[in-house]
Write a protein that holds these residues in place. Structure first.
Motif, mmCIF file in Angstrom:
data_model
loop_
_atom_site.group_PDB
_atom_site.id
_atom_site.type_symbol
_atom_site.label_atom_id
_atom_site.label_comp_id
_atom_site.label_asym_id
_atom_site.label_seq_id
_atom_site.Cartn_x
_atom_site.Cartn_y
_atom_site.Cartn_z
ATOM 1 N N ARG A 154 0.485 -55.567 -31.951
ATOM 2 C CA ARG A 154 0.521 -54.990 -33.406
ATOM 3 C C ARG A 154 -0.066 -53.720 -33.389
ATOM 4 N NH1 ARG A 154 2.041 -57.057 -38.112
ATOM 5 N NH2 ARG A 154 1.274 -55.792 -39.866
ATOM 6 N N HIS A 155 -1.431 -53.757 -33.137
ATOM 7 C CA HIS A 155 -2.009 -52.283 -33.259
ATOM 8 C C HIS A 155 -1.571 -51.101 -32.576
ATOM 9 C CE1 HIS A 155 -4.702 -54.771 -35.585
ATOM 10 N NE2 HIS A 155 -5.626 -55.112 -34.638
ATOM 11 N N LEU A 156 -1.020 -51.559 -31.397
ATOM 12 C CA LEU A 156 -0.395 -50.691 -30.388
ATOM 13 C C LEU A 156 0.883 -49.839 -31.257
ATOM 14 C CD1 LEU A 156 -0.237 -48.906 -28.185
ATOM 15 C CD2 LEU A 156 0.703 -50.770 -26.790
ATOM 16 N N VAL A 157 1.667 -50.916 -31.804
ATOM 17 C CA VAL A 157 2.996 -50.463 -32.482
ATOM 18 C C VAL A 157 2.400 -49.631 -33.747
ATOM 19 C CG1 VAL A 157 4.846 -51.078 -34.105
ATOM 20 C CG2 VAL A 157 4.521 -52.238 -32.064
ATOM 21 N N GLU A 158 1.318 -50.060 -34.611
ATOM 22 C CA GLU A 158 0.805 -49.202 -35.790
ATOM 23 C C GLU A 158 0.640 -47.816 -35.274
ATOM 24 O OE1 GLU A 158 -0.908 -52.896 -38.579
ATOM 25 O OE2 GLU A 158 -2.253 -52.245 -36.946
ATOM 26 N N ALA A 159 -0.312 -47.843 -33.979
ATOM 27 C CA ALA A 159 -0.897 -46.504 -33.643
ATOM 28 C C ALA A 159 0.244 -45.674 -33.241
ATOM 29 C CB ALA A 159 -1.721 -46.949 -32.370
ATOM 30 N N LEU A 160 1.336 -46.153 -32.594
ATOM 31 C CA LEU A 160 2.609 -45.245 -32.238
ATOM 32 C C LEU A 160 3.438 -44.778 -33.440
ATOM 33 C CD1 LEU A 160 3.643 -47.510 -29.266
ATOM 34 C CD2 LEU A 160 2.855 -45.008 -28.991
ATOM 35 N N ILE A 161 3.607 -45.645 -34.457
ATOM 36 C CA ILE A 161 4.229 -45.188 -35.829
ATOM 37 C C ILE A 161 3.263 -44.081 -36.175
ATOM 38 C CG2 ILE A 161 4.767 -45.876 -38.137
ATOM 39 C CD1 ILE A 161 5.096 -48.841 -37.061
ATOM 40 N N GLY A 162 1.988 -44.355 -36.452
ATOM 41 C CA GLY A 162 1.294 -43.007 -36.789
ATOM 42 C C GLY A 162 1.124 -41.902 -36.091
ATOM 43 N N LEU A 163 1.544 -41.948 -34.757
ATOM 44 C CA LEU A 163 1.689 -40.723 -33.916
ATOM 45 C C LEU A 163 3.041 -40.314 -33.843
ATOM 46 C CD1 LEU A 163 -0.471 -42.007 -30.779
ATOM 47 C CD2 LEU A 163 -0.857 -40.033 -32.143
ATOM 48 N N ARG A 164 3.899 -40.923 -34.658
ATOM 49 C CA ARG A 164 5.500 -40.883 -34.490
ATOM 50 C C ARG A 164 6.207 -40.803 -33.327
ATOM 51 N NH1 ARG A 164 6.587 -39.530 -39.786
ATOM 52 N NH2 ARG A 164 8.810 -38.743 -39.255
ATOM 53 N N LEU A 177 -12.027 -55.697 -27.994
ATOM 54 C CA LEU A 177 -11.165 -54.766 -27.802
ATOM 55 C C LEU A 177 -10.040 -54.420 -29.073
ATOM 56 C CD1 LEU A 177 -10.591 -54.605 -23.958
ATOM 57 C CD2 LEU A 177 -11.665 -52.708 -25.269
ATOM 58 N N TRP A 178 -9.199 -55.587 -29.319
ATOM 59 C CA TRP A 178 -8.369 -55.384 -30.341
ATOM 60 C C TRP A 178 -8.744 -55.450 -31.758
ATOM 61 C CZ3 TRP A 178 -8.109 -58.890 -33.937
ATOM 62 C CH2 TRP A 178 -8.515 -60.276 -34.079
ATOM 63 N N PHE A 179 -10.045 -55.882 -31.901
ATOM 64 C CA PHE A 179 -10.672 -55.734 -33.007
ATOM 65 C C PHE A 179 -11.331 -54.198 -33.284
ATOM 66 C CE2 PHE A 179 -14.422 -55.550 -36.188
ATOM 67 C CZ PHE A 179 -13.887 -56.249 -37.268
ATOM 68 N N GLU A 180 -11.482 -53.513 -32.333
ATOM 69 C CA GLU A 180 -12.022 -52.123 -32.468
ATOM 70 C C GLU A 180 -10.626 -51.348 -32.468
ATOM 71 O OE1 GLU A 180 -13.917 -48.491 -29.808
ATOM 72 O OE2 GLU A 180 -13.993 -50.611 -28.962
ATOM 73 N N GLY A 181 -9.502 -51.799 -31.857
ATOM 74 C CA GLY A 181 -8.277 -51.000 -32.196
ATOM 75 C C GLY A 181 -7.883 -51.157 -33.662
ATOM 76 N N GLY A 182 -7.839 -52.198 -34.174
ATOM 77 C CA GLY A 182 -7.568 -52.301 -35.742
ATOM 78 C C GLY A 182 -8.449 -51.400 -36.727
ATOM 79 N N GLU A 183 -9.605 -51.106 -36.144
ATOM 80 C CA GLU A 183 -10.728 -50.303 -36.988
ATOM 81 C C GLU A 183 -10.033 -48.852 -36.763
ATOM 82 O OE1 GLU A 183 -13.516 -50.834 -38.900
ATOM 83 O OE2 GLU A 183 -12.507 -52.815 -39.006
ATOM 84 N N LEU A 184 -9.743 -48.588 -35.504
ATOM 85 C CA LEU A 184 -9.466 -47.132 -35.344
ATOM 86 C C LEU A 184 -7.863 -46.863 -35.972
ATOM 87 C CD1 LEU A 184 -9.982 -47.140 -31.364
ATOM 88 C CD2 LEU A 184 -11.051 -45.761 -33.139
ATOM 89 N N VAL A 185 -6.960 -47.955 -35.791
ATOM 90 C CA VAL A 185 -5.848 -47.668 -36.606
ATOM 91 C C VAL A 185 -6.165 -47.505 -38.138
ATOM 92 C CG1 VAL A 185 -3.611 -48.712 -37.638
ATOM 93 C CG2 VAL A 185 -4.114 -48.931 -35.110
ATOM 94 N N TYR A 186 -7.013 -48.230 -38.726
ATOM 95 C CA TYR A 186 -7.320 -48.120 -40.141
ATOM 96 C C TYR A 186 -7.607 -46.960 -40.355
ATOM 97 C CZ TYR A 186 -9.434 -49.420 -44.580
ATOM 98 O OH TYR A 186 -9.854 -49.470 -45.979
ATOM 99 N N ASN A 187 -8.672 -46.223 -39.655
ATOM 100 C CA ASN A 187 -9.265 -45.046 -39.671
ATOM 101 C C ASN A 187 -8.219 -43.659 -39.244
ATOM 102 O OD1 ASN A 187 -11.820 -45.501 -41.039
ATOM 103 N ND2 ASN A 187 -12.222 -46.664 -39.010
ATOM 104 N N LYS A 188 -7.167 -44.237 -39.020
ATOM 105 C CA LYS A 188 -5.989 -43.175 -38.677
ATOM 106 C C LYS A 188 -6.290 -42.493 -37.277
ATOM 107 C CE LYS A 188 -4.297 -42.660 -43.200
ATOM 108 N NZ LYS A 188 -3.841 -41.620 -44.206
ATOM 109 N N ALA A 189 -7.255 -42.913 -36.376
ATOM 110 C CA ALA A 189 -7.504 -42.689 -34.967
ATOM 111 C C ALA A 189 -6.470 -43.195 -33.990
ATOM 112 C CB ALA A 189 -8.772 -42.863 -34.671
ATOM 113 N N PHE A 190 -5.307 -42.848 -34.266
ATOM 114 C CA PHE A 190 -4.116 -43.276 -33.773
ATOM 115 C C PHE A 190 -4.000 -43.119 -32.078
ATOM 116 C CE2 PHE A 190 -2.263 -42.464 -37.932
ATOM 117 C CZ PHE A 190 -2.466 -43.579 -38.417
ATOM 118 N N GLU A 191 -4.607 -42.007 -31.571
ATOM 119 C CA GLU A 191 -4.518 -41.693 -30.174
ATOM 120 C C GLU A 191 -5.435 -42.427 -29.357
ATOM 121 O OE1 GLU A 191 -2.585 -40.608 -27.176
ATOM 122 O OE2 GLU A 191 -2.198 -39.278 -28.516
ATOM 123 N N LYS A 192 -6.606 -42.643 -30.118
ATOM 124 C CA LYS A 192 -7.666 -43.637 -29.496
ATOM 125 C C LYS A 192 -7.123 -44.849 -29.343
ATOM 126 C CE LYS A 192 -11.762 -40.618 -30.322
ATOM 127 N NZ LYS A 192 -13.076 -40.567 -31.071
#
Length: 236
Positions: free
Chosen positions: A59-69, A17-32
């Protein structure tokens, strides 16, 4: 902090799950990524902070939330992230993440403070990631000192062009400690000493460069350096 372990099946599930989360952040799919990481966190038994997976999930959650502002939520999760997996070696990544949050909020002074800490803890490695290099612009020259010989020489030569001889010389001392038989390092070291009127040191460095490569060590340079050397040693 005691490191807790999970049953093998759950451990693998959460790692996926967290590995997939990192991939989603990398691809800017922040909501997912946000939804996935919140779900992954909920699967961790209490106390969640004591598992190695908690570091990456938060970590990936913080990155996603930053991307979502969503900065308020990002700040709250950052506090949690900084308390996770404290058995890990501290290489400045948490400080770097905090810096990216401040950067996204436009607080460049706070971001700079965090990046200074990250740079020191990681020996500059954190900024070698291509996606993070733009943050280096906030750091002073002394904070972003190169660590590889080739880069040291390149940066020093640019500083010499700008007549910033003290900084270039400090780089050449670092380079000399890596390779004291490099004629380019020795010549540039001598040049800096010469321009700073440290003539005994200049003569020593120029002599070493000459002993290694002869007159070719001075090729393409101002003739004053080789002429100076000829006043110090006998040259056929």
């Amino acid at each position: 902090m005691e490191q807790l372990t999970l049953p093998p099946a759950l451990d693998q599930e959460i790692e996926n799950l967290w590995f997939e989360g990192g991939e989603l952040v990398y691809n800017k799919a922040f909501e997912k990524a946000k939804t996935l990481m919140e779900g992954a966190w909920s699967k961790l038994p209490s106390p969640q902070e004591n598992y190695s997976h908690s570091y990456w999930i938060s970590r990936h959650l913080v990155e996603a939330l930053i991307g979502l502002r969503e900065f308020e939520s990002a700040s709250e999760w950052l506090k949690i992230h900084k308390s996770t997996a404290l058995f890990r070696i501290d290489s400045g990544e948490r400080d770097g993440l905090e810096g990216t949050l401040y950067y996204a909020q436009g607080n460049l002074e706070k971001a700079k403070e965090c990046f200074e800490i990250t740079n020191k803890k990681s020996d500059g490695r954190w900024f070698k990631n291509e996606r993070l290099k733009h943050y280096k612009a906030l750091l002073s020259k002394d904070s972003i000192r190169p660590t590889e010989l080739r880069e040291m020489i390149e940066v020093a030569e640019k500083e010499i062009e700008q007549q910033n001889y003290p900084y270039a010389l400090s780089l050449m001392y670092d380079a000399f400690n890596i390779d004291h038989m490099n004629p380019v390092v020795l010549f540039n070291k001598g040049l800096c000493h010469f321009e700073l009127n440290e003539l005994n040191h200049a003569a020593d460095a120029f002599t070493r460069a000459y002993m290694l490569e002869g007159e070719s060590a001075f090729k393409g340079q101002d003739t004053k350096y080789f002429n100076f050397l000829k006043t110090k040693i006998e040259i056929a």
